[in-house]
Design a protein around this motif. Structure first.
Motif, PDB file in Angstrom:
ATOM      1  N   PHE A   1       0.809  -1.218   0.000  1.00 27.94           N
ATOM      2  CA  PHE A   1       0.000   0.000   0.000  1.00 27.94           C
ATOM      3  C   PHE A   1       0.844   1.271   0.000  1.00 27.94           C
ATOM      4  N   SER A   2       2.172   1.141   0.130  1.00 26.78           N
ATOM      5  CA  SER A   2       3.023   2.318   0.270  1.00 26.78           C
ATOM      6  C   SER A   2       4.467   1.926  -0.007  1.00 26.78           C
ATOM      7  N   HIS A   3       5.311   2.905  -0.315  1.00 27.79           N
ATOM      8  CA  HIS A   3       6.728   2.591  -0.464  1.00 27.79           C
ATOM      9  C   HIS A   3       7.341   2.342   0.913  1.00 27.79           C
ATOM     10  N   PHE A   4       8.210   1.357   0.996  1.00 31.01           N
ATOM     11  CA  PHE A   4       8.772   0.975   2.291  1.00 31.01           C
ATOM     12  C   PHE A   4       9.554   2.096   2.968  1.00 31.01           C
ATOM     13  N   SER A   5      10.053   3.045   2.191  1.00 33.31           N
ATOM     14  CA  SER A   5      10.836   4.137   2.774  1.00 33.31           C
ATOM     15  C   SER A   5       9.983   5.094   3.597  1.00 33.31           C
ATOM     16  N   ASN A   6       8.658   4.940   3.545  1.00 33.97           N
ATOM     17  CA  ASN A   6       7.774   5.762   4.364  1.00 33.97           C
ATOM     18  C   ASN A   6       7.735   5.301   5.812  1.00 33.97           C
ATOM     19  N   PHE A   7       8.454   4.223   6.117  1.00 38.61           N
ATOM     20  CA  PHE A   7       8.473   3.689   7.471  1.00 38.61           C
ATOM     21  C   PHE A   7       9.913   3.597   7.968  1.00 38.61           C
ATOM     22  N   SER A   8      10.056   3.659   9.274  1.00 36.03           N
ATOM     23  CA  SER A   8      11.364   3.513   9.896  1.00 36.03           C
ATOM     24  C   SER A   8      11.651   2.024  10.078  1.00 36.03           C
ATOM     25  N   ILE A   9      12.692   1.534   9.427  1.00 38.13           N
ATOM     26  CA  ILE A   9      13.000   0.105   9.441  1.00 38.13           C
ATOM     27  C   ILE A   9      14.489  -0.093   9.720  1.00 38.13           C
ATOM     28  N   LEU A  10      14.781  -0.972  10.657  1.00 37.12           N
ATOM     29  CA  LEU A  10      16.153  -1.406  10.904  1.00 37.12           C
ATOM     30  C   LEU A  10      16.264  -2.861  10.470  1.00 37.12           C
ATOM     31  N   ILE A  11      17.126  -3.130   9.509  1.00 38.83           N
ATOM     32  CA  ILE A  11      17.289  -4.479   8.958  1.00 38.83           C
ATOM     33  C   ILE A  11      18.563  -5.098   9.501  1.00 38.83           C
ATOM     34  N   VAL A  12      18.448  -6.281  10.085  1.00 37.54           N
ATOM     35  CA  VAL A  12      19.619  -7.065  10.465  1.00 37.54           C
ATOM     36  C   VAL A  12      19.770  -8.160   9.420  1.00 37.54           C
ATOM     37  N   ASN A  13      20.793  -8.044   8.612  1.00 36.78           N
ATOM     38  CA  ASN A  13      21.048  -8.961   7.514  1.00 36.78           C
ATOM     39  C   ASN A  13      22.207  -9.886   7.903  1.00 36.78           C
ATOM     40  N   GLN A  14      21.880 -11.125   8.279  1.00 33.85           N
ATOM     41  CA  GLN A  14      22.928 -12.090   8.604  1.00 33.85           C
ATOM     42  C   GLN A  14      23.498 -12.633   7.293  1.00 33.85           C
ATOM     43  N   THR A  15      24.788 -12.414   7.078  1.00 36.16           N
ATOM     44  CA  THR A  15      25.336 -12.623   5.743  1.00 36.16           C
ATOM     45  C   THR A  15      26.826 -12.923   5.807  1.00 36.16           C
ATOM     46  N   GLN A  16      27.477 -12.856   4.641  1.00 36.65           N
ATOM     47  CA  GLN A  16      28.921 -13.034   4.519  1.00 36.65           C
ATOM     48  C   GLN A  16      29.563 -11.694   4.128  1.00 36.65           C
ATOM     49  N   PRO A  17      30.860 -11.516   4.412  1.00 33.69           N
ATOM     50  CA  PRO A  17      31.504 -10.233   4.104  1.00 33.69           C
ATOM     51  C   PRO A  17      31.424  -9.819   2.638  1.00 33.69           C
ATOM     52  N   ASP A  18      31.277 -10.793   1.728  1.00 34.34           N
ATOM     53  CA  ASP A  18      31.215 -10.458   0.306  1.00 34.34           C
ATOM     54  C   ASP A  18      29.785 -10.272  -0.197  1.00 34.34           C
ATOM     55  N   LYS A  19      28.810 -10.300   0.693  1.00 30.53           N
ATOM     56  CA  LYS A  19      27.410 -10.138   0.289  1.00 30.53           C
ATOM     57  C   LYS A  19      26.711  -9.225   1.291  1.00 30.53           C
ATOM     58  N   LEU A  20      26.828  -7.926   1.045  1.00 30.80           N
ATOM     59  CA  LEU A  20      26.287  -6.936   1.963  1.00 30.80           C
ATOM     60  C   LEU A  20      25.127  -6.188   1.314  1.00 30.80           C
TER      61      LEU A  20
END
Length: 274
Positions: free
Chosen positions: A31-50
């Motif tokens: 219903f809206s662009h995601f940037s209209n909300f305050s979001i903190l993303i924790v992305n569990q990943t590898q150093p070469d995939k950020l």
């Protein structure tokens, strides 16, 4: 009534893995662009995939740890919103969800945590919720709450420093129960946790519990009951056996194996804490 919380006070703390773009957020907010909300993303990943963000409202923590409870803790510690909403990357938010949450906190200012309701993708409630707001949650109530139903006041978290137990949850030795432990720790500290059965998002019905066989479920249950109850272990195990038999989740011939698995979980958890 003076509103303590206003638009912008809510921050969504979202756990995900191995992302290299923000495209996964698009279907979460139809219903809206995601940037209209305050979001903190924790992305569990590898150093070469950020993953990086070009939006001021979207913050990223690229983490090289594994485990859902570790992800939750990292997100909550880094959150800046007055109200934190726990989220996963596979849910779809309802239009007006932010207002629903803020209105609940303004209506029930004594609550430090408010749990909301979810639908499946066909529009049916994900489970049986109370018909009205519940101001006193029992232990059984807490045991049925999903992490993505939970919101809470960040100031209270900072004061209590009550984290998710990293021994529980996906990617941990015991794969379930982390949300119930989180809330039960708060209740043991005399904090007010309530349930407001208003739908804020849609989510699949499939859960971790559905992916485990009965021995695995009881193994986790044994550890979980040992963690949350000093004296109610056997009562909890037998109550679960009773309800599982009643709902045909296990058969009578499986009772001994279930009890054995629960005791194994209890022993392993005690050894782990030592």
């Amino acid at each position: 009534m003076i509103k303590e919380f206003i638009k912008g006070d809510l921050e969504i703390v979202l756990s995900t893995m191995n992302r290299d773009s923000l495209d996964f957020l698009i279907p979460m907010f139809p219903f809206s662009h995601f940037s209209n909300f305050s979001i903190l993303i924790v992305n569990q990943t590898q150093p070469d995939k950020l993953v990086v963000s070009n939006y001021p409202s979207i913050r990223i923590v690229n983490s090289f740890e594994k485990g859902l409870s570790k992800s939750r803790n990292t997100g909550i510690k880094n959150a800046k919103g007055k109200i934190v909403l726990i989220a996963d990357d596979d849910e779809v938010f309802k239009e007006g969800f932010e207002n629903t949450i803020l209105e609940a906190y303004n209506k029930y200012p004594e609550a430090v945590s408010i749990c909301f309701a979810l639908e499946d993708f066909n529009g049916f409630l994900l489970k049986k919720y109370p018909s009205k707001t519940k101001l006193q949650l029992s232990f059984l109530d807490i045991c049925s709450i999903l992490s993505i139903e939970i919101s809470f006041k960040k100031a209270t978290f900072d004061q209590l420093n009550s984290m998710f137990d990293t021994n529980f949850g996906l990617g941990s030795p015991f794969m379930m129960g982390e949300e119930a432990i989180f809330l039960s720790d708060w209740k043991q500290q005399k904090q007010i946790v309530i349930s407001v059965p208003k739908v804020i998002a849609s989510h699949s019905r499939l859960s971790t519990d559905d992916k485990l066989n009965f021995k695995q479920r009881y193994y986790v249950q044994g550890a979980f009951l040992t963690r949350v109850s000093k004296h109610g272990y056997y009562k909890g195990v037998f109550l679960k056996l009773f309800f599982d038999l009643k709902q045909n989740k296990i058969k009578i011939k499986q009772l001994y194996a279930a009890l054995k698995s629960a005791n194994k979980g209890k022993i392993d958890f005690i050894q782990m804490k030592k």
